[in-house]
Design a protein around this motif. Structure first.
Motif, PDB file in Angstrom:
ATOM      1  N   ALA A   1       0.858  -1.299   0.187  1.00 58.32           N
ATOM      2  CA  ALA A   1      -0.149  -0.409  -0.772  1.00 58.32           C
ATOM      3  C   ALA A   1       0.816   1.455   0.194  1.00 58.32           C
ATOM      4  O   ALA A   1       0.322   2.285  -0.516  1.00 58.32           O
ATOM      5  CB  ALA A   1      -0.917  -0.036   1.436  1.00 58.32           C
ATOM      6  N   ASP A   2       1.558   1.243   0.806  1.00 58.43           N
ATOM      7  CA  ASP A   2       2.974   2.678   0.239  1.00 58.43           C
ATOM      8  C   ASP A   2       3.620   2.881  -0.365  1.00 58.43           C
ATOM      9  O   ASP A   2       3.644   3.692  -0.856  1.00 58.43           O
ATOM     10  CB  ASP A   2       4.260   2.522   1.900  1.00 58.43           C
ATOM     11  N   ILE A   3       4.259   0.954  -1.014  1.00 61.01           N
ATOM     12  CA  ILE A   3       4.581   1.749  -2.781  1.00 61.01           C
ATOM     13  C   ILE A   3       3.985   2.472  -3.176  1.00 61.01           C
ATOM     14  O   ILE A   3       3.585   2.906  -4.295  1.00 61.01           O
ATOM     15  CB  ILE A   3       5.093   0.140  -2.960  1.00 61.01           C
ATOM     16  N   ALA A   4       2.219   1.743  -3.918  1.00 62.70           N
ATOM     17  CA  ALA A   4       0.932   1.841  -4.775  1.00 62.70           C
ATOM     18  C   ALA A   4       1.484   3.718  -4.090  1.00 62.70           C
ATOM     19  O   ALA A   4       1.076   4.012  -5.275  1.00 62.70           O
ATOM     20  CB  ALA A   4       0.187   1.164  -4.365  1.00 62.70           C
ATOM     21  N   ALA A   5       1.000   3.885  -3.260  1.00 63.02           N
ATOM     22  CA  ALA A   5       1.278   5.774  -2.689  1.00 63.02           C
ATOM     23  C   ALA A   5       1.748   6.220  -3.582  1.00 63.02           C
ATOM     24  O   ALA A   5       1.797   7.203  -4.261  1.00 63.02           O
ATOM     25  CB  ALA A   5       0.858   5.843  -1.181  1.00 63.02           C
ATOM     26  N   GLU A   6       2.931   5.514  -3.271  1.00 58.49           N
ATOM     27  CA  GLU A   6       4.203   6.328  -3.904  1.00 58.49           C
ATOM     28  C   GLU A   6       3.829   6.624  -5.318  1.00 58.49           C
ATOM     29  O   GLU A   6       4.728   7.316  -5.993  1.00 58.49           O
ATOM     30  CB  GLU A   6       5.394   6.052  -3.728  1.00 58.49           C
ATOM     31  N   LEU A   7       3.659   5.357  -6.078  1.00 58.14           N
ATOM     32  CA  LEU A   7       4.109   4.841  -7.730  1.00 58.14           C
ATOM     33  C   LEU A   7       2.317   5.479  -7.772  1.00 58.14           C
ATOM     34  O   LEU A   7       2.625   5.900  -9.244  1.00 58.14           O
ATOM     35  CB  LEU A   7       3.871   3.778  -7.369  1.00 58.14           C
ATOM     36  N   GLN A   8       2.071   6.506  -7.245  1.00 53.67           N
ATOM     37  CA  GLN A   8       0.155   6.904  -7.487  1.00 53.67           C
ATOM     38  C   GLN A   8      -0.578   6.141  -8.684  1.00 53.67           C
ATOM     39  O   GLN A   8      -1.408   6.103  -9.428  1.00 53.67           O
ATOM     40  CB  GLN A   8       0.357   8.305  -8.292  1.00 53.67           C
ATOM     41  N   VAL A   9      -0.777   4.654  -8.040  1.00 54.72           N
ATOM     42  CA  VAL A   9      -1.407   2.990  -8.529  1.00 54.72           C
ATOM     43  C   VAL A   9      -2.281   2.525  -7.691  1.00 54.72           C
ATOM     44  O   VAL A   9      -1.516   2.937  -6.332  1.00 54.72           O
ATOM     45  CB  VAL A   9      -0.488   2.286  -8.896  1.00 54.72           C
ATOM     46  N   THR A  10      -2.588   1.879  -7.543  1.00 55.65           N
ATOM     47  CA  THR A  10      -3.490   1.090  -6.811  1.00 55.65           C
ATOM     48  C   THR A  10      -2.852  -0.092  -5.925  1.00 55.65           C
ATOM     49  O   THR A  10      -1.910  -0.983  -7.194  1.00 55.65           O
ATOM     50  CB  THR A  10      -5.094   0.040  -7.093  1.00 55.65           C
ATOM     51  N   ARG A  11      -2.624  -0.591  -4.741  1.00 55.36           N
ATOM     52  CA  ARG A  11      -2.173  -1.952  -4.046  1.00 55.36           C
ATOM     53  C   ARG A  11      -1.964  -3.031  -5.123  1.00 55.36           C
ATOM     54  O   ARG A  11      -1.065  -3.520  -5.172  1.00 55.36           O
ATOM     55  CB  ARG A  11      -2.726  -2.059  -2.780  1.00 55.36           C
TER      56      ARG A  11
END
Length: 80
Positions: free
Chosen positions: A48-58
């Motif tokens: 979830a944290d990585i997805a937030a940084e990449l601006q995509v879904t988990r």
């Protein structure tokens, strides 16, 4: 690929050269993403944290990076 080659490709009249540069940039971006996602996971970041940084879904980041991708992602055949 260096910045000068990217700038040359951006101003070329030959669309083939420009398109080859686009492919090389996509592959470079994929490599960087693979590297940093792996590093983030190794340091304990959640999907979830990585997805937030990449601006995509988990789900998107997990599907793309949760299993080995093979050598195709690391090929250099399109590098300029």
């Amino acid at each position: 690929m260096d910045l000068e080659r990217v700038e040359d490709a951006a101003t070329t009249a030959d669309p083939r050269e420009g398109l080859r540069t686009v492919v090389a940039l996509h592959r470079l971006a994929d490599r960087l993403e693979d590297l940093h996602v792996a590093r983030a996971r190794a340091l304990g970041m959640s999907w979830a944290d990585i997805a937030a940084e990449l601006q995509v879904t988990r789900q998107t980041v997990h599907k793309k990076h949760s299993r080995p991708r093979g050598t195709r992602r690391w090929s250099t055949d399109a590098d300029l």
